[in-house]
Design an enzyme around this catalytic site. Structure first.
Site, PDB file in Angstrom:
ATOM      1  CB  CYS A  45      -0.954  -0.010   1.189  1.00 29.25           C
ATOM      2  SG  CYS A  45      -2.095  -1.424   1.127  1.00 29.25           S
ATOM      3  CB  THR A  46       4.031   2.135   1.716  1.00 25.09           C
ATOM      4  OG1 THR A  46       3.424   2.066   3.023  1.00 25.09           O
ATOM      5  CG2 THR A  46       5.047   3.251   1.683  1.00 25.09           C
TER       6      THR A  46
END
Length: 154
Positions: A45-46
């Site tokens: 997600c980062t």
């Protein structure tokens, strides 16, 4: 990747970072990318969020806004946004209204257990509010560029 199964933006108002709320159906007049991701501050997600951040100027030049959506709290989103220096807002969907409207909640395997979670998915909505393309089960590498390339065709 497929053509859209959701005909238009649902009429939902959700809390977002920056002290705002976002009414999805009111986004007409601009193209919009909505990307659903499982959880703030996790590696995939980062990376995905950083890629959208890094392409943000090109999306804006194409007349397109970006919103990231997960079930995380606004506090978590504010920290994630600050940590990554995001120029766009993150939407908190704690009650899963948007997740359900877009059909992104799935049963997933995590460490040998079945868990309910968000399937990484992206939707491109045109200026009339019509969903023009969706990607489900997204693989992060190269995804933001692929979405940008599609947005430029609208």
């Amino acid at each position: 990747m497929s053509t859209a199964s959701i005909p238009s933006m649902p009429d939902l108002t959700l809390p977002a970072t920056g002290g705002d709320s976002v009414t999805l159906a009111a986004q007409k007049g601009r193209k919009v990318v909505l990307y659903f991701y499982p959880k703030d501050n996790t590696p995939g997600c980062t990376n995905e969020t950083s890629d959208f951040r890094d392409h943000h100027a090109a999306f804006r030049a194409a007349g397109c806004d970006i919103y990231g959506i997960s079930r995380d709290s606004l506090k978590s989103h504010e920290n994630f946004k600050a940590k990554l220096g995001l120029p766009f807002e993150l939407i908190s969907d704690a009650d899963e209204a948007a997740c359900n409207a877009f059909g992104v909640i799935k049963m997933k395997n995590m460490y040998g257990k079945q868990v309910r979670g968000i399937e990484r998915s992206t939707f491109v909505i045109d200026a009339e509010g019509v969903v023009r393309r969706e990607w489900r089960g997204v693989k992060v590498a190269g995804h933001a560029q692929e979405v940008l390339d599609f947005v430029k065709t609208l």
